[in-house]
Enzyme design. Structure first.
Site, PDB file in Angstrom:
ATOM      1  N   TYR A 144       0.849  -1.191   0.000  1.00  0.00           N
ATOM      2  CA  TYR A 144       0.000   0.000   0.000  1.00  0.00           C
ATOM      3  C   TYR A 144       0.881   1.236   0.000  1.00  0.00           C
ATOM      4  O   TYR A 144       1.832   1.327   0.775  1.00  0.00           O
ATOM      5  CB  TYR A 144      -0.901   0.003   1.242  1.00  0.00           C
ATOM      6  CG  TYR A 144      -1.792   1.219   1.358  1.00  0.00           C
ATOM      7  CD1 TYR A 144      -2.843   1.416   0.454  1.00  0.00           C
ATOM      8  CD2 TYR A 144      -1.604   2.166   2.361  1.00  0.00           C
ATOM      9  CE1 TYR A 144      -3.674   2.522   0.552  1.00  0.00           C
ATOM     10  CE2 TYR A 144      -2.433   3.276   2.469  1.00  0.00           C
ATOM     11  CZ  TYR A 144      -3.473   3.451   1.564  1.00  0.00           C
ATOM     12  OH  TYR A 144      -4.287   4.547   1.677  1.00  0.00           O
ATOM     13  N   ASP A 239       9.372   2.910  -0.223  1.00  0.00           N
ATOM     14  CA  ASP A 239       8.310   3.534   0.549  1.00  0.00           C
ATOM     15  C   ASP A 239       8.533   3.182   2.014  1.00  0.00           C
ATOM     16  O   ASP A 239       8.156   2.121   2.483  1.00  0.00           O
ATOM     17  CB  ASP A 239       6.941   3.052   0.060  1.00  0.00           C
ATOM     18  CG  ASP A 239       5.803   3.664   0.873  1.00  0.00           C
ATOM     19  OD1 ASP A 239       6.095   4.408   1.840  1.00  0.00           O
ATOM     20  OD2 ASP A 239       4.634   3.394   0.546  1.00  0.00           O
ATOM     21  N   LYS A 267       4.099   9.179   8.618  1.00  0.00           N
ATOM     22  CA  LYS A 267       3.897   8.622   9.959  1.00  0.00           C
ATOM     23  C   LYS A 267       4.880   9.178  10.995  1.00  0.00           C
ATOM     24  O   LYS A 267       4.727  10.327  11.402  1.00  0.00           O
ATOM     25  CB  LYS A 267       3.875   7.098   9.882  1.00  0.00           C
ATOM     26  CG  LYS A 267       2.721   6.651   8.962  1.00  0.00           C
ATOM     27  CD  LYS A 267       2.323   5.206   8.972  1.00  0.00           C
ATOM     28  CE  LYS A 267       1.007   5.022   8.233  1.00  0.00           C
ATOM     29  NZ  LYS A 267       1.028   4.220   7.042  1.00  0.00           N
TER      30      LYS A 267
END
Ligand SMILES: *Cc1c(COP(=O)(O)O)cnc(C)c1O
Length: 435
Positions: A144, A239, A267
Site C-alpha cells: 500500500y 516507501d 507517519k
C-alpha cells in the site's frame, strides 16, 4: 465492558461521515463491533469516551513512537502554537527537520515535505517519471502506498499485471501504466523488466510489506530489486512511510543496506501531526519546482506545528537508548506471543523488526505467508477477529484487521508488555472461536 457512549457516537457519526469514520479501517469493518471513540491518549494508553483504558498497539497506525502526549512533544508544540500555526513562508524549522532526517538517512540528500504518505508516494512517482522520461511504474501486490489513483491497483495473480484498477472511480487509463508483481518474487520482477524494461520509470516497494499484515523480505531480495532497477535505468523507490524510523532508526534502508534513489516518508516523521516527505539524490530532487520544472506544492506543507512535532519526536527517538529500548520490548512482546501461542498449539506466524510487529493466525499449521496471495490464502481472519475482541475486552487495543502491522512505543514499559502477554494467555486459554 460498557461501550454505550461509543455506540451512540458511532450511530451519530454514521449519519455525518461515510461509514462513520474518516479512514476506512477505523470502522472495525473486518472484525465487527463498535469502534471505540477516544477521549485522550497518554503514554502507552488510549482512554475511550466510556472510561475504558487500553494498551495501544496501533499508535495512530505508527506515528506515536514516543507514546501519546509525550511531555517533550507537548511542550514544544505548546510553545510553537503561540507563535502561530502556519505562515506559508519558509522557517528555520524546515531546515532543522531536513537536517535531522538526512543525518539518519544519508541516502536522502535533499527532501521535500508534504502532508501525508499518500502525497509523498504520488509525488515520488511524478518525480521518477520526470527524471527518467518513462511512464511505467511497478508496485507489488498487497503493498500500500496511499490512495493515489495510479497506486490503487488490484493486487494478485495474472490480471494484476494488466493494471486493472482496484476501486470504482479510478479510470483504467490512470492505472494502465502500473505494473504489479508478487512481493518476494524476483523472477516475476525480472520478467516485467524483460518485457517493459525501457519503459519502467521506477519500482516502488515497501521494504517490509506491512499493509498486508507483516511480511519480511527474503534474504537479499531488496538488494536484488535495487540491482535490477539500476541495470534497467529505473529508479528504486523505497516507501518507508511505515518503516522509516521504525524498522531501524535509519529505516529499512540502513537495516538492509539499501541505496534507494528516492525515499518516501510519513507517519513517525510527523510525530502525530500530518507530515509526509520524499527525498533522495540531489540530482533527482533538482527536478522539483522551483529548483526544476516538476510541479508539486502544498499550502500547509512544512508548517511550524508539524515540523515541531516531527523534529522533537526524532530528537527524542535518536537520543541515548530510546530507540533500542523500544526494539527490545518489541522483541519481548513478539517472542512472548509466539511462546504463549506455541504452548497452546495455536498456529501463528509472528514477525517483528525494530519497533514493528505482526501476528497472523494460520489456517494450516505449516503455512508460510510470504506475499499477498499466501496472506489471503492462509490468514485466519475469523480467528483474528475473535482474538482482537478478547484482547479489547481485556484492555489491549490491537489493529482492527488481520492485515495490519502492530507498533510499540517508548511508553510501553516491561510492565505494559507483561500485562499484554498475560491478556494473550487468558484470551487463548479460553479458546478463540469454539468456546
Ligand atoms: C500509511 C502508508 C502510506 C500512506 O500514508 P498516509 O499518510 O495515510 O497517506 C503510504 N505507504 C505506506 C507504506 C504506508 O504504510
Amino acid at each position: 465492558m460498557n461501550t454505550s457512549q461509543s455506540e451512540a457516537l458511532f450511530a451519530r457519526a454514521q449519519t455525518l461521515l461515510p461509514g462513520g469514520v474518516n479512514s476506512p479501517v477505523r470502522a472495525f469493518g473486518s472484525v465487527g463491533g463498535t469502534p471505540r471513540f477516544i477521549e485522550r491518549g497518554e503514554g502507552a494508553y488510549l482512554h475511550d469516551v466510556d472510561g475504558n483504558r487500553y494498551i495501544d498497539y496501533v499508535l495512530s497506525w505508527g506515528p506515536m513512537v514516543l507514546g501519546h502526549a509525550h511531555p517533550r512533544v507537548v511542550e514544544s508544540l505548546t510553545e510553537a502554537v503561540r507563535r502561530g500555526t502556519s505562515y506559508g513562508a519558509p522557517t528555520a524549522l524546515e531546515n532543522q527537520l531536513a537536517e535531522q532526517v538526512i543525518a539518519l538517512m544519508p541516502h536522502i540528500e535533499m527532501i521535500r515535505f508534504v502532508n501525508s504518505g499518500t502525497e509523498a508516494c504520488m509525488s515520488a512517482l511524478r518525480l521518477a517519471r520526470a527524471h527518467t522520461g518513462r511512464q511505467k511504474i511497478v508496485k507489488f501486490a498487497g503493498c500500500y502506498h496511499g490512495h493515489a489513483d495510479m497506486l490503487l491497483v488490484q493486487a494478485g495473480s495474472g490480471v494484476a499485471t494488466l493494471g486493472l484498477p482496484d476501486s470504482p472511480g479510478v479510470p483504467p487509463s490512470t492505472t494502465a501504466n502500473t505494473l504489479t508483481a508478487p512481493y518476494n518474487d524476483l523472477p516475476a520482477l525480472e520478467a516485467l523488466f524483460e518485457a517493459h524494461g525501457d519503459d519502467i520509470a521506477a519500482v516502488m516497494i515497501e521494504p517490509i510489506a506491512a499493509n498486508m499484515g507483516f511480511v519480511m523480505p527474503h534474504e537479499s531480495y531488496l538488494q536484488s530489486v535495487g540491482a535490477l532497477c539500476r541495470r534497467y535505468g529505473a529508479l528504486f523507490i523505497l516507501d518507508e512511510v511505515m518503516t522509516g524510523f521504525r524498522a531501524a532508526l535509519g529505516g529499512a534502508q540502513s537495516a538492509f543496506d539499501l541505496q534507494p534513489d528516492i525515499t518516501c516518508l510519513g507517519k513517525v516523521i510527523g510525530g502525530g501531526l500530518p507530515v509526509g516527505a520524499y527525498g533522495g539524490k540531489r540530482e533527482i530532487m533538482a527536478h522539483v519546482a522551483p529548483a526544476g520544472s516538476m510541479y508539486q506544492a502544498g499550502t500547509l506543507s512544512g508548517n511550524p506545528l508539524a515540523m515541531t512535532a516531527g523534529l522533537t519526536t526524532l530528537q527524542v527517538l535518536a537520543s541515548d537508548g530510546v530507540f533500542n529500548g523500544i526494539v527490545e520490548r518489541t522483541a519481548q512482546l513478539a517472542d512472548g506471543i509466539r511462546t504463549v501461542m506455541g504452548a497452546d498449539g495455536t498456529p501463528v506466524q509472528v514477525g517483528h523488526m525494530g519497533t514493528m510487529f505482526g501476528l497472523y493466525f494460520l489456517k494450516e499449521a505449516d503455512a508460510q505467508i510470504t506475499d499477498f496471495a499466501t496472506a489471503k490464502r492462509y490468514a485466519d481472519t475469523a480467528k483474528y477477529a475473535a482474538f482482537f475482541h478478547k484482547m479489547l475486552e481485556r484492555g489491549v487495543y490491537l489493529a482492527p484487521s488481520q492485515f495490519e502491522a502492530g507498533f510499540v512505543s517508548a511508553a510501553h514499559t516491561d510492565e505494559v508488555i507483561e500485562t499484554t502477554l498475560a491478556a494473550v494467555t487468558v484470551a487463548i486459554q479460553r479458546g478463540l472461536i469454539d468456546a
